[in-house]
Design a protein around this motif. Sequence first.
Motif, PDB file in Angstrom:
ATOM      1  N   ARG A  48       0.838  -1.204   0.000  1.00 58.42           N
ATOM      2  CA  ARG A  48       0.000   0.000   0.000  1.00 58.42           C
ATOM      3  C   ARG A  48       0.876   1.259   0.000  1.00 58.42           C
ATOM      4  O   ARG A  48       0.542   2.255  -0.645  1.00 58.42           O
ATOM      5  CB  ARG A  48      -0.921   0.002   1.222  1.00 58.42           C
ATOM      6  CG  ARG A  48      -2.075  -0.978   1.105  1.00 58.42           C
ATOM      7  CD  ARG A  48      -2.848  -1.109   2.416  1.00 58.42           C
ATOM      8  NE  ARG A  48      -3.963  -2.015   2.278  1.00 58.42           N
ATOM      9  CZ  ARG A  48      -5.183  -1.662   1.886  1.00 58.42           C
ATOM     10  NH1 ARG A  48      -5.456  -0.395   1.627  1.00 58.42           N
ATOM     11  NH2 ARG A  48      -6.139  -2.556   1.774  1.00 58.42           N
ATOM     12  N   ARG A 117       7.331  -7.158  -6.097  1.00 53.54           N
ATOM     13  CA  ARG A 117       7.249  -8.238  -5.114  1.00 53.54           C
ATOM     14  C   ARG A 117       8.633  -8.634  -4.615  1.00 53.54           C
ATOM     15  O   ARG A 117       8.846  -8.829  -3.429  1.00 53.54           O
ATOM     16  CB  ARG A 117       6.543  -9.466  -5.713  1.00 53.54           C
ATOM     17  CG  ARG A 117       5.143  -9.198  -6.219  1.00 53.54           C
ATOM     18  CD  ARG A 117       4.316 -10.456  -6.232  1.00 53.54           C
ATOM     19  NE  ARG A 117       4.047 -10.905  -4.891  1.00 53.54           N
ATOM     20  CZ  ARG A 117       3.115 -10.376  -4.083  1.00 53.54           C
ATOM     21  NH1 ARG A 117       2.341  -9.397  -4.502  1.00 53.54           N
ATOM     22  NH2 ARG A 117       2.961 -10.836  -2.858  1.00 53.54           N
ATOM     23  N   ASP A 139       1.192 -13.984   0.626  1.00 52.26           N
ATOM     24  CA  ASP A 139       2.211 -14.974   0.269  1.00 52.26           C
ATOM     25  C   ASP A 139       3.205 -15.201   1.401  1.00 52.26           C
ATOM     26  O   ASP A 139       4.302 -15.664   1.176  1.00 52.26           O
ATOM     27  CB  ASP A 139       2.966 -14.530  -0.989  1.00 52.26           C
ATOM     28  CG  ASP A 139       3.707 -13.209  -0.772  1.00 52.26           C
ATOM     29  OD1 ASP A 139       3.441 -12.535   0.249  1.00 52.26           O
ATOM     30  OD2 ASP A 139       4.548 -12.859  -1.613  1.00 52.26           O
TER      31      ASP A 139
END
Length: 234
Positions: A48, A117, A139
């Motif tokens: 975010r 990521r 994850d």
Amino acid sequence: MPKPYKLSALEGKVIAIDGPAGSGKSTTARLLAAKLGFLYLDTGAMYRAVTLFALRNNVSADDARALEAIALKVDIRFQNDGDVNRVVLNGEDVTEAVRSPEVTRAVSPVSAHPGVRKAMVLRQQQLAKNGNVVAEGRDTTSVVFPEADIKVYLDASPETRARRRLIEYSRKGVETTFEKQLEDINARDAFDSNRSHSPLTRTRDSMLLDTTNLTIDEQVERILKLVKARVSSL
Ligand code: DC
């Protein structure tokens, strides 16, 4: 503040909790971390923060290279402030800003870029290198902490999750409807579960907890029970 609850066998351990939006991960992980005296690692807040930075700088959610550069460059920290886990982006408190509807809408596509990521996963592993962490996200049980000592997958029906989001927004004075929240939840579920890079999935070694009919206190108690049972078998 209640005294941190400590099981000495948990010293140095990592507890990883995954699940879809609105399953109660954040509150549960925060309260569990407080009870154990562990660090609460809100991995979604990191995605975010990157999204907020991108929106403020007019970087498109499609611009993989620019987003990766942001993910590598920005400074993201957490500060425990009583009941609130403060998110600090480049020295600015963005705890509220990262939860805005604009960021919530844009964060899934931003977080789907492999470069973003990779940068976040490395930071998350770094933050947890000494253990004593409760991490939550999509994850954490599969990619970030595949060796986590305790793994939990939280789930709840989409309707329950949409209702929770509606209550959260109405407390903050944000105008929205149940239908809109349900639509957002379904869209995010589809995006987070079907992306090609580390999608939301329940690993075989994750304990499943359905929170549809549970209060937050009940969720925390159930997880504590699971943790105790797991720890005695470690
Ligand atoms: O848990 P949250 O709603 O704050 O997460 C925001 C988004 O970030 C979510 O839609 C997907 C992404 N996310 C992710 O891809 N991997 C994580 N470990 C945590 C969140």
